[in-house]
Design a protein around this motif. Structure first.
Motif, PDB file in Angstrom:
ATOM      1  N   LEU A 418      54.663  43.431  10.885  1.00 37.10           N
ATOM      2  CA  LEU A 418      54.635  44.186  12.137  1.00 37.10           C
ATOM      3  C   LEU A 418      53.568  43.594  13.058  1.00 37.10           C
ATOM      4  O   LEU A 418      52.644  42.930  12.584  1.00 37.10           O
ATOM      5  CB  LEU A 418      54.193  45.634  11.867  1.00 37.10           C
ATOM      6  N   SER A 419      53.693  43.883  14.321  1.00 38.75           N
ATOM      7  CA  SER A 419      52.586  43.546  15.207  1.00 38.75           C
ATOM      8  C   SER A 419      51.428  44.472  14.846  1.00 38.75           C
ATOM      9  O   SER A 419      51.647  45.570  14.319  1.00 38.75           O
ATOM     10  CB  SER A 419      52.980  43.764  16.662  1.00 38.75           C
ATOM     11  N   LEU A 420      50.234  44.024  15.139  1.00 38.62           N
ATOM     12  CA  LEU A 420      49.060  44.828  14.825  1.00 38.62           C
ATOM     13  C   LEU A 420      49.164  46.214  15.465  1.00 38.62           C
ATOM     14  O   LEU A 420      48.865  47.234  14.843  1.00 38.62           O
ATOM     15  CB  LEU A 420      47.814  44.094  15.321  1.00 38.62           C
ATOM     16  N   GLU A 421      49.648  46.230  16.726  1.00 35.51           N
ATOM     17  CA  GLU A 421      49.749  47.495  17.455  1.00 35.51           C
ATOM     18  C   GLU A 421      50.711  48.457  16.757  1.00 35.51           C
ATOM     19  O   GLU A 421      50.403  49.633  16.575  1.00 35.51           O
ATOM     20  CB  GLU A 421      50.235  47.278  18.902  1.00 35.51           C
ATOM     21  N   SER A 422      51.895  47.942  16.357  1.00 34.65           N
ATOM     22  CA  SER A 422      52.843  48.871  15.720  1.00 34.65           C
ATOM     23  C   SER A 422      52.338  49.333  14.361  1.00 34.65           C
ATOM     24  O   SER A 422      52.599  50.468  13.962  1.00 34.65           O
ATOM     25  CB  SER A 422      54.262  48.304  15.584  1.00 34.65           C
ATOM     26  N   ARG A 426      51.923  53.159  13.492  1.00 39.03           N
ATOM     27  CA  ARG A 426      52.568  53.748  12.312  1.00 39.03           C
ATOM     28  C   ARG A 426      51.563  54.542  11.478  1.00 39.03           C
ATOM     29  O   ARG A 426      51.830  55.664  11.059  1.00 39.03           O
ATOM     30  CB  ARG A 426      53.175  52.600  11.492  1.00 39.03           C
ATOM     31  N   LEU A 427      50.397  53.952  11.244  1.00 45.55           N
ATOM     32  CA  LEU A 427      49.419  54.575  10.355  1.00 45.55           C
ATOM     33  C   LEU A 427      48.744  55.792  10.979  1.00 45.55           C
ATOM     34  O   LEU A 427      48.290  56.694  10.264  1.00 45.55           O
ATOM     35  CB  LEU A 427      48.352  53.563   9.938  1.00 45.55           C
ATOM     36  N   THR A 428      48.663  55.817  12.291  1.00 45.09           N
ATOM     37  CA  THR A 428      47.961  56.944  12.930  1.00 45.09           C
ATOM     38  C   THR A 428      48.943  58.017  13.411  1.00 45.09           C
ATOM     39  O   THR A 428      48.521  59.024  13.956  1.00 45.09           O
ATOM     40  CB  THR A 428      47.120  56.459  14.125  1.00 45.09           C
TER      41      THR A 428
END
Ligand code: ATP
Ligand code: MG
Length: 429
Positions: A418-422, A426-428
């Motif tokens: 995934l891109s870092l942003e996605s 996802r995690l937050t």
């Protein structure tokens, strides 16, 4: 938490003294260390999980209307002479003599002490009902302490006690706790089956043991497969459950009225994680715990007690959720929500991304374990799986160059680029 600074003494070798998976994994992942037979120190990782379980238990007790107090571990022998249990309890009780030659004991349970507190402080039916509980260490000098924290000598228990003026009230308190127990175990990702510990007795003793199924369980259990069907539908309630057959082997009666046909009767092994009990006036009568009733006449209190093995649950959850690489924590009790694996510590771009992610997730209130050690990737993967962190974010030089990280789910084993942003989103979420 940065792994380079964390006190996490993991073991590579499989400890010889540990007979079952949960005990081995708790030692290997640096959760506990034994100090003497059946007595353990909880290291930071183990304590984190113990506290999470304790918090869920506490929240569900509070929600059910029970009130927390804290009674001591050391109790006077004379109190146990009042109930007649001082001699009856036998060798499981750790007896202590203080400097004035007074006989004391390390509490194996608290019926006597709570009965004394209520007897001395509640005088009228108007102040009832009450359910009081505490979460406190117990000591039982078990003949065969084993399986790590599952059968310890010193262990953490949540014990609640209900006080009512009549059977109807006591029955209601019992049902309140019964329902609270189902919710408590469900929040931990467990399906606990309530086993009738005293089937058939109406108006007398009423008792259920809550068992979770595991091959290494100490009890044999027999139950109607309808339980599995109800549990799968999330349809577990007191009414439907109380009609179904579910007992431990010592209570099994093939001729009981509600035994299902053989193809519907399951046999399995269970770990007892909770036990609830209505016992009427057993202690209140012996200890003269009486209040004034509505008509002015004295009423002997109706009581129940309700235990949960908080420290045993740590082992029991692992027993029901692990693989050959390590622990698979249900998210609700996981010591860390997210692990970050830096594949190339010392590489300024990898370090930079990891630091950013670590800060962003921590700022979001997530508990993060960042493996910033100067170790081989294989070691880092193995340790993160051993510890059982539910979500693992893998940051390596190739991915970083392309703005990509890998997100792995410990439970399903599924990996996603995934891109870092996605990944952060996802995690937050
Ligand atoms: P067991 O049959 O396993 O010895 P018990 O009937 O003695 O349990 P209770 O007195 O009902 O247990 O205690 C309440 C809960 O405390 C139990 O359901 C169990 O989860 C936990 N527990 C009891 N003994 C131990 C122990 N030695 N080590 C860890 N947990 C324990
Ligand atoms: Mg016991």
């Amino acid at each position: 938490m940065r792994l380079s600074a964390y006190f996490l003494p993991t073991l590579k070798e499989i400890p010889a003294e540990a007979q079952i998976a949960s005990h081995r994994l708790m030692l290997r992942s640096g959760m506990i260390r034994q100090s003497s037979a059946g007595i353990y120190s909880w290291l930071p990782l183990g304590l984190k999980v113990l506290r999470k379980i304790e918090t869920i238990v506490r929240e569900e007790q509070d929600r059910a209307g029970a009130q927390e107090l804290l009674m001591p571990t050391i109790q006077p022998a004379e109190l146990w002479r009042e109930s007649g249990r001082y001699d009856a309890y036998g060798k499981e009780m750790l007896r202590i003599v203080d400097r004035h030659d007074r006989e004391m004991l390390y509490g194996p349970t608290n019926e006597e002490l709570i009965t004394q507190i209520v007897r001395d402080n509640i005088r009228s039916y108007r102040d009832l009902p009450k359910i009081l509980y505490h979460i406190q260490w117990k000591f039982r000098d078990e003949v065969r302490p084993r399986f790590g924290v599952m059968r310890g000598r010193e262990f953490l228990m949540k014990d609640s006690y209900s006080f009512d003026i009549d059977y109807e009230g006591a029955r209601k308190s019992y049902e309140t706790m019964f329902t609270a127990y189902l919710k408590t175990f469900k929040r931990m990702g467990l399906t606990a089956i309530p086993m009738q510990a005293d089937p058939g007795a109406i108006g007398g003793n009423l008792s259920h043991e809550f068992h979770i199924l595991a091959e290494t369980g100490e009890s044999g259990v027999f139950y109607d497969v309808a339980y599995d069907e109800l549990a799968a539908r999330g349809d577990i309630d007191l009414d439907s459950l109380s009609r179904l057959y579910a007992v431990t082997d010592e209570k099994h009666d093939p001729n009981a009225a509600n035994v299902p046909p053989p193809d519907r009767l399951k046999t399995a092994r269970g770990i007892e994680v909770g036990h609830i009990f209505y016992f009427g006036t057993k202690y209140s009568k012996a200890m003269n715990a009486v209040v004034t009733g509505p008509d002015g006449a004295p009423v002997t209190l109706e009581m129940g007690s309700y235990g949960i093995g908080v420290s045993r649950l740590v082992g029991a959850i692992i027993e029901s959720s692990h693989d050959d690489r390590g622990i698979i924590w249900p998210e609700a009790v996981a010591p860390f929500a997210v692990g970050i694996i830096n594949l190339k510590s010392g590489d300024s771009r990898c370090d930079g991304v990891c630091e950013d992610v670590y800060r962003a997730l921590s700022d979001h209130g997530l508990e993060v374990l960042y493996d910033d050690r100067d170790e081989r990737a294989g070691v880092k993967f193995a340790d993160m799986d051993l510890i059982g962190v539910p979500w693992q974010l893998v940051v390596g030089p190739k991915g970083v160059a392309a703005g990509i990280v890998e997100l792995k789910n410990r439970y399903s084993g599924e990996k996603q680029e995934l891109s870092l942003e996605s990944a952060l989103a996802r995690l937050t979420a």
